[in-house]
Design a protein around this motif. Sequence first.
Motif, PDB file in Angstrom:
ATOM      1  N   UNK A  56      23.453  86.048  91.811  1.00 36.22           N
ATOM      2  CA  UNK A  56      23.274  87.429  91.316  1.00 36.22           C
ATOM      3  C   UNK A  56      23.019  87.424  89.816  1.00 36.22           C
ATOM      4  N   UNK A  57      22.443  88.537  89.357  1.00 33.72           N
ATOM      5  CA  UNK A  57      22.387  88.708  87.907  1.00 33.72           C
ATOM      6  C   UNK A  57      23.753  89.190  87.446  1.00 33.72           C
ATOM      7  N   UNK A  58      24.162  88.720  86.283  1.00 34.52           N
ATOM      8  CA  UNK A  58      25.465  89.111  85.752  1.00 34.52           C
ATOM      9  C   UNK A  58      25.338  89.332  84.263  1.00 34.52           C
ATOM     10  N   UNK A  59      26.323  90.010  83.724  1.00 35.45           N
ATOM     11  CA  UNK A  59      26.355  90.222  82.285  1.00 35.45           C
ATOM     12  C   UNK A  59      27.414  89.316  81.682  1.00 35.45           C
ATOM     13  N   UNK A  60      27.050  88.701  80.586  1.00 35.11           N
ATOM     14  CA  UNK A  60      28.008  87.901  79.834  1.00 35.11           C
ATOM     15  C   UNK A  60      28.422  88.751  78.644  1.00 35.11           C
ATOM     16  N   UNK A  61      29.736  88.970  78.528  1.00 35.67           N
ATOM     17  CA  UNK A  61      30.197  89.874  77.483  1.00 35.67           C
ATOM     18  C   UNK A  61      31.155  89.145  76.558  1.00 35.67           C
ATOM     19  N   UNK A  62      30.937  89.295  75.281  1.00 39.00           N
ATOM     20  CA  UNK A  62      31.902  88.731  74.332  1.00 39.00           C
ATOM     21  C   UNK A  62      32.067  89.682  73.154  1.00 39.00           C
ATOM     22  N   UNK A  63      33.285  89.896  72.753  1.00 40.49           N
ATOM     23  CA  UNK A  63      33.582  90.840  71.676  1.00 40.49           C
ATOM     24  C   UNK A  63      33.283  90.204  70.328  1.00 40.49           C
ATOM     25  N   UNK A  64      32.785  90.954  69.379  1.00 39.52           N
ATOM     26  CA  UNK A  64      32.332  90.388  68.101  1.00 39.52           C
ATOM     27  C   UNK A  64      33.446  89.702  67.311  1.00 39.52           C
ATOM     28  N   UNK A  65      34.705  90.133  67.512  1.00 39.93           N
ATOM     29  CA  UNK A  65      35.773  89.500  66.727  1.00 39.93           C
ATOM     30  C   UNK A  65      36.200  88.164  67.349  1.00 39.93           C
ATOM     31  N   UNK A  66      35.676  87.849  68.558  1.00 45.76           N
ATOM     32  CA  UNK A  66      36.131  86.654  69.251  1.00 45.76           C
ATOM     33  C   UNK A  66      35.112  85.505  69.167  1.00 45.76           C
ATOM     34  N   UNK A  67      34.018  85.749  68.433  1.00 48.78           N
ATOM     35  CA  UNK A  67      33.002  84.696  68.279  1.00 48.78           C
ATOM     36  C   UNK A  67      33.322  83.879  67.025  1.00 48.78           C
ATOM     37  N   UNK A  68      33.171  82.570  67.158  1.00 46.08           N
ATOM     38  CA  UNK A  68      33.402  81.753  65.963  1.00 46.08           C
ATOM     39  C   UNK A  68      32.063  81.409  65.300  1.00 46.08           C
ATOM     40  N   UNK A  69      32.016  81.649  64.003  1.00 45.35           N
ATOM     41  CA  UNK A  69      30.824  81.314  63.214  1.00 45.35           C
ATOM     42  C   UNK A  69      31.117  80.022  62.437  1.00 45.35           C
ATOM     43  N   UNK A  70      30.162  79.115  62.408  1.00 47.91           N
ATOM     44  CA  UNK A  70      30.364  77.927  61.553  1.00 47.91           C
ATOM     45  C   UNK A  70      29.014  77.437  61.061  1.00 47.91           C
ATOM     46  N   UNK A  71      29.070  76.563  60.044  1.00 49.63           N
ATOM     47  CA  UNK A  71      27.807  76.103  59.483  1.00 49.63           C
ATOM     48  C   UNK A  71      27.302  74.856  60.192  1.00 49.63           C
ATOM     49  N   UNK A  72      28.232  74.235  60.963  1.00 53.33           N
ATOM     50  CA  UNK A  72      27.795  73.085  61.758  1.00 53.33           C
ATOM     51  C   UNK A  72      28.108  73.310  63.222  1.00 53.33           C
ATOM     52  N   UNK A  73      27.385  72.600  64.039  1.00 50.73           N
ATOM     53  CA  UNK A  73      27.666  72.658  65.460  1.00 50.73           C
ATOM     54  C   UNK A  73      28.964  71.912  65.729  1.00 50.73           C
ATOM     55  N   UNK A 131      17.836  87.330  70.336  1.00 54.57           N
ATOM     56  CA  UNK A 131      19.004  88.143  70.667  1.00 54.57           C
ATOM     57  C   UNK A 131      19.811  88.424  69.400  1.00 54.57           C
ATOM     58  N   UNK A 132      20.145  89.706  69.211  1.00 51.34           N
ATOM     59  CA  UNK A 132      20.922  90.090  68.032  1.00 51.34           C
ATOM     60  C   UNK A 132      22.407  90.076  68.430  1.00 51.34           C
ATOM     61  N   UNK A 133      23.159  89.165  67.851  1.00 51.83           N
ATOM     62  CA  UNK A 133      24.578  89.029  68.187  1.00 51.83           C
ATOM     63  C   UNK A 133      25.430  89.518  67.015  1.00 51.83           C
ATOM     64  N   UNK A 134      26.384  90.413  67.331  1.00 51.50           N
ATOM     65  CA  UNK A 134      27.301  90.924  66.299  1.00 51.50           C
ATOM     66  C   UNK A 134      28.495  89.990  66.198  1.00 51.50           C
ATOM     67  N   UNK A 135      28.856  89.650  64.993  1.00 52.22           N
ATOM     68  CA  UNK A 135      30.071  88.854  64.789  1.00 52.22           C
ATOM     69  C   UNK A 135      30.881  89.512  63.682  1.00 52.22           C
ATOM     70  N   UNK A 136      32.176  89.733  63.966  1.00 57.68           N
ATOM     71  CA  UNK A 136      33.044  90.282  62.916  1.00 57.68           C
ATOM     72  C   UNK A 136      33.906  89.163  62.376  1.00 57.68           C
TER      73      UNK A 136
END
Lengths: 369, 307
Positions: free
Chosen positions: A282-299, A329-334
């Motif tokens: 099935x098609x599904x949606x992947x949902x993640x809240x902006x405060x729960x994403x980790x940003x880093x400069x390296x993989x 894709x525009x991803x919001x990160x807080x």
Amino acid sequence: MSEFAVELQDVIKQFPTPEGGQVFAVNHVSMQIKNGEFFSMLGSSGCGKTTSLRMIAGFEWPTEGEVVIAGTPQGHTPPFKRPVNTVFQSYALFQHMTVFQNVAFGLEMDHVAKSEVNDRVGKSLDMVQLSGMGKRFPKQLSGGQQQRVALARAIVKTPKVLLLDEPLGALDLKLRKEMQLELKALQQRLGITFVYVTHDQEEALTMSDRIAVMSFGKVLQMGTPVEIYERPNCKFVADFIGTSNFLHGTVKSVENGKASVYIQELDAEVMGLVSGDISVGETAAVSIRPEKIRLSEQSAFNQNCFEGVVSSTTYIGSDTHVYVNVKGNRIKVWEQNKISSLDPKAYYSVGQKVWLTLFPENTLIMADK
Amino acid sequence: MLKRLRENKAFQGTILAIPTLIFMVGLLIIPLILTAIISFGTRSPDGNVIYGFSLHNYARIFGISSECQNGKSICFDPLYMQILGRSLSLAFNTTVLVILMAYPLSYFIARSHPRRRNTFLFMVLVPLWTNFVIRVYAWMMLLRTQGVINGVIGWVAGLLGLHFVPLEMIYTPGAVLVGMIYEFLPFMILPIFTSLEKIETPLYEAAADLGANPFRTFLRVTLPLSMPGVVAGTILVFIPVMGTFIVSDLLGGKQVILVGNLIQRQFLDARDPTFGSAASLILMVMTLIVTYFYTRKFGFGEEIISA
């Protein structure tokens, strides 16, 4: 006595439309509201939350199904015979009566003795911090004070259930926040079941023991604020409560409460927790809240990790809102600003290359609806 | 001047009031003063006014007469007091009956669907498009001994083979009352409707929610909140009924003489403007007294007027 203060049993409410058709205001709704619970019905206008409340109050009767209050099926019982009281959105104060007379009205209708009326009205006004205002007329009060009179008038009868129809809607933000906490405290002190209707998700999260999220006459999800926010069961709820990033793809595998979704735009598989009904293919949606994403400069990881470019940043004090472009894709990160710094280099800047990590335990996979 | 007009609110108000002010002073205040002056004069044999200060006309209205039949120098003749009393009781009865008829209808209109509401209001107003006097004539046609109502009843009686003596309806107090009610009903319906319409549905729901059955909701919420309309309507009905003479003239004939008829006859038939003026002032004072006590108790229905 029943365990439940209010039950809606497969309730349907239809209204005639001006064109001569029928519209479902409430469509097969069932709810069980426990004694002493602060229960909210949350949804945008037209979702059926107010109609549901009005059916509990007795202003409307279900087309089908049954409203049960404290174990007693209500059928076509008129409002003046139901053990519930309502705080109206417009307050609906009697302008020709003083504050005292407004609050005493319900007791007089019950033929309560005069001395007891004085006593209970006094206590009720104390409780909403309006003692000494009894002789004023509603017009001589501020909006917030009128709201308190409406509240006092409804609680003075110590109903089994108090129904509140967006009672704070007309107040300004600061007063609304204060009243939210006060209402919650009042509910705990009185031990009365509150059924609260609101379109304000933050208000519902702040005050409620349980929330029913409604849309188009149906209940989409019912649960505690934490459940609703952390495990929304469909895209609508995830979107309506708080902020979420969504990606769409095909479910590849479902196992032990975890799932993997292939996202064509990223040409990658994303792992996450199953939240709601999905099945392979099935098609599904992947949902993640902006405060729960980790940003880093390296993989850092090879799973659920994507490279992107910062497209804009907004500094809002406690957080910095970073928008990252990942293959279109525009991803919001807080990002929480945990370090006090004046150096612009301490913050992400536009055009910078970054890595996003969507931890599988923070990533939810749910029905795409 | 222009600058002042632009900046001074009070001055703007004065300018706006001037046309009405000229009208009212010229056609109300000055004539009223003249009426007062004339009422203290005496009538000359040829029907003119001899100015002076005599209370003769007022004494006459209150029934103090010096032309006595039993030889006394002073005696009481209740003729004019009876006319005043009749006017007062007719105005009172009309107002009460009009309230009783207008209230349920206004309530019905106010609670009906908004789309139908305008149609109903339109129907209430339609009779007002016809001239007041013509409407009274229509009632004459209906109520006459040879009129429509007797005609229809007579026709039915004839079909049934019964003997029918036409009813004497016209030239009775009842005919005047019916005419008054018909003429003034819309002036009660409209203000009561306006005040009922302003009561928002949540108020009825709140009353029910707090345990009031429909009857108690009406007594404690609907009625008090619509009182401004009743008061405004009462003022709009009571005062004109006190003074009107056309309805009683056409439907009451010589049987039902009201203050209005008395005044009219003094000016036109009896050619005694001094007595007519005195009667006018007494009517005005009487109306003012009743209105004063009424409005002191119930207010002016300000809410409805300002609405």
